[in-house]
Design a protein around this motif. Structure first.
Motif, PDB file in Angstrom:
ATOM      1  N   PHE A  17       0.825  -1.205   0.000  1.00  0.00           N
ATOM      2  CA  PHE A  17       0.000   0.000   0.000  1.00  0.00           C
ATOM      3  C   PHE A  17       0.859   1.254   0.000  1.00  0.00           C
ATOM      4  O   PHE A  17       0.557   2.220  -0.707  1.00  0.00           O
ATOM      5  CB  PHE A  17      -0.955   0.003   1.190  1.00  0.00           C
ATOM      6  N   THR A  18       1.923   1.253   0.776  1.00  0.00           N
ATOM      7  CA  THR A  18       2.810   2.415   0.837  1.00  0.00           C
ATOM      8  C   THR A  18       3.404   2.702  -0.536  1.00  0.00           C
ATOM      9  O   THR A  18       3.442   3.856  -0.977  1.00  0.00           O
ATOM     10  CB  THR A  18       3.939   2.188   1.862  1.00  0.00           C
ATOM     11  N   LEU A  19       3.849   1.660  -1.220  1.00  0.00           N
ATOM     12  CA  LEU A  19       4.429   1.843  -2.547  1.00  0.00           C
ATOM     13  C   LEU A  19       3.392   2.346  -3.549  1.00  0.00           C
ATOM     14  O   LEU A  19       3.625   3.334  -4.260  1.00  0.00           O
ATOM     15  CB  LEU A  19       5.038   0.532  -3.043  1.00  0.00           C
ATOM     16  N   LEU A  41      11.582  15.949 -11.840  1.00  0.00           N
ATOM     17  CA  LEU A  41      12.030  15.635 -10.475  1.00  0.00           C
ATOM     18  C   LEU A  41      10.995  14.787  -9.731  1.00  0.00           C
ATOM     19  O   LEU A  41      11.355  13.914  -8.936  1.00  0.00           O
ATOM     20  CB  LEU A  41      12.329  16.914  -9.704  1.00  0.00           C
ATOM     21  N   THR A  42       9.731  15.043  -9.978  1.00  0.00           N
ATOM     22  CA  THR A  42       8.682  14.240  -9.350  1.00  0.00           C
ATOM     23  C   THR A  42       8.755  12.791  -9.822  1.00  0.00           C
ATOM     24  O   THR A  42       8.644  11.866  -9.021  1.00  0.00           O
ATOM     25  CB  THR A  42       7.296  14.842  -9.663  1.00  0.00           C
ATOM     26  N   ALA A  43       8.956  12.606 -11.117  1.00  0.00           N
ATOM     27  CA  ALA A  43       9.081  11.243 -11.651  1.00  0.00           C
ATOM     28  C   ALA A  43      10.327  10.554 -11.102  1.00  0.00           C
ATOM     29  O   ALA A  43      10.276   9.371 -10.725  1.00  0.00           O
ATOM     30  CB  ALA A  43       9.118  11.288 -13.175  1.00  0.00           C
ATOM     31  N   ILE A  44      11.427  11.270 -11.031  1.00  0.00           N
ATOM     32  CA  ILE A  44      12.663  10.705 -10.487  1.00  0.00           C
ATOM     33  C   ILE A  44      12.483  10.341  -9.018  1.00  0.00           C
ATOM     34  O   ILE A  44      12.933   9.283  -8.565  1.00  0.00           O
ATOM     35  CB  ILE A  44      13.839  11.682 -10.684  1.00  0.00           C
ATOM     36  N   ALA A  45      11.814  11.209  -8.259  1.00  0.00           N
ATOM     37  CA  ALA A  45      11.576  10.937  -6.843  1.00  0.00           C
ATOM     38  C   ALA A  45      10.704   9.694  -6.663  1.00  0.00           C
ATOM     39  O   ALA A  45      10.947   8.880  -5.761  1.00  0.00           O
ATOM     40  CB  ALA A  45      10.928  12.142  -6.164  1.00  0.00           C
ATOM     41  N   ALA A  46       9.709   9.516  -7.521  1.00  0.00           N
ATOM     42  CA  ALA A  46       8.842   8.338  -7.426  1.00  0.00           C
ATOM     43  C   ALA A  46       9.622   7.065  -7.728  1.00  0.00           C
ATOM     44  O   ALA A  46       9.474   6.053  -7.028  1.00  0.00           O
ATOM     45  CB  ALA A  46       7.655   8.474  -8.369  1.00  0.00           C
ATOM     46  N   VAL A  47      10.465   7.106  -8.737  1.00  0.00           N
ATOM     47  CA  VAL A  47      11.280   5.931  -9.076  1.00  0.00           C
ATOM     48  C   VAL A  47      12.291   5.646  -7.965  1.00  0.00           C
ATOM     49  O   VAL A  47      12.491   4.491  -7.568  1.00  0.00           O
ATOM     50  CB  VAL A  47      11.983   6.127 -10.440  1.00  0.00           C
ATOM     51  N   ALA A  48      12.919   6.701  -7.442  1.00  0.00           N
ATOM     52  CA  ALA A  48      13.874   6.521  -6.344  1.00  0.00           C
ATOM     53  C   ALA A  48      13.188   5.940  -5.117  1.00  0.00           C
ATOM     54  O   ALA A  48      13.738   5.056  -4.441  1.00  0.00           O
ATOM     55  CB  ALA A  48      14.540   7.854  -6.003  1.00  0.00           C
ATOM     56  N   PHE A  49      11.979   6.412  -4.827  1.00  0.00           N
ATOM     57  CA  PHE A  49      11.241   5.862  -3.691  1.00  0.00           C
ATOM     58  C   PHE A  49      10.918   4.389  -3.926  1.00  0.00           C
ATOM     59  O   PHE A  49      11.035   3.572  -3.007  1.00  0.00           O
ATOM     60  CB  PHE A  49       9.950   6.637  -3.434  1.00  0.00           C
ATOM     61  N   ALA A  50      10.489   4.042  -5.129  1.00  0.00           N
ATOM     62  CA  ALA A  50      10.161   2.648  -5.432  1.00  0.00           C
ATOM     63  C   ALA A  50      11.388   1.753  -5.273  1.00  0.00           C
ATOM     64  O   ALA A  50      11.288   0.638  -4.731  1.00  0.00           O
ATOM     65  CB  ALA A  50       9.586   2.532  -6.840  1.00  0.00           C
TER      66      ALA A  50
END
Length: 166
Positions: A17-19, A41-50
């Motif tokens: 759920f968090t992901l 940057l938003t897309a990069i942050a989402a990929v980095a978080f994943a």
């Protein structure tokens, strides 16, 4: 999160759920931002978080809740929300930002992420009784504020309040 820290076996759904939540919220902000570098940057942050989530999930699996990932998710949502507000202040073609449903969605995200940030940050350092007390109070208040903001957004008409250029 509270139940997983009290000896109950967390399911894979709680960690997934968090992901999923972070990816969906990041996509919302990606579609919301108008400045191309902010979108990137938003897309990069989402990929980095994943990737970070995967790095944390592989050793933990279903034996532990990923509280660190929830904390980082909150930081990401707070940062994206603040940038959204900054972008709205810079725009001169919007009369009233608060008449847009998107504004209320972002405010709801911000209330919940900011309200539960310290709860999830320090949940592991509290004893079980304090965890339950703080979780019940803080999470309930944050969820209520978020729900009110999202309800306002759903009830609003989606009129375009952009100043027309002559």
């Amino acid at each position: 999160m509270f139940q997983t820290n009290h000896g109950k076996n967390p399911s894979i759904a709680q960690n997934l759920f968090t992901l999923i939540e972070t990816v969906i919220v990041s996509y919302f902000f990606y579609k919301t931002f108008s400045w191309r570098p902010a979108r990137l940057l938003t897309a990069i942050a989402a990929v980095a978080f994943a990737l970070f989530w995967l790095f944390m999930f592989i050793p933990a699996g279903t034996t532990a809740a990923l509280v660190v990932c929830v904390t980082i998710e909150s930081i990401l949502i707070i940062s994206l929300s603040i940038y959204y507000m900054y972008e709205q202040v810079l725009r001169s073609d919007i009369l009233m930002v608060y008449v847009q449903p998107r504004f209320w969605v972002v405010i709801g995200f911000l209330f919940y992420a900011a309200g539960t940030f310290f709860l999830f940050l320090f949940v592991d350092s509290l004893d079980i009784a304090a965890q339950k007390e703080y979780h019940d109070i803080i999470n309930s208040i944050s969820l209520t504020l978020k729900s009110i903001c999202l309800s306002v957004a759903m009830l609003m008409r989606n009129d375009n309040y952009v100043i027309k250029k002559l």
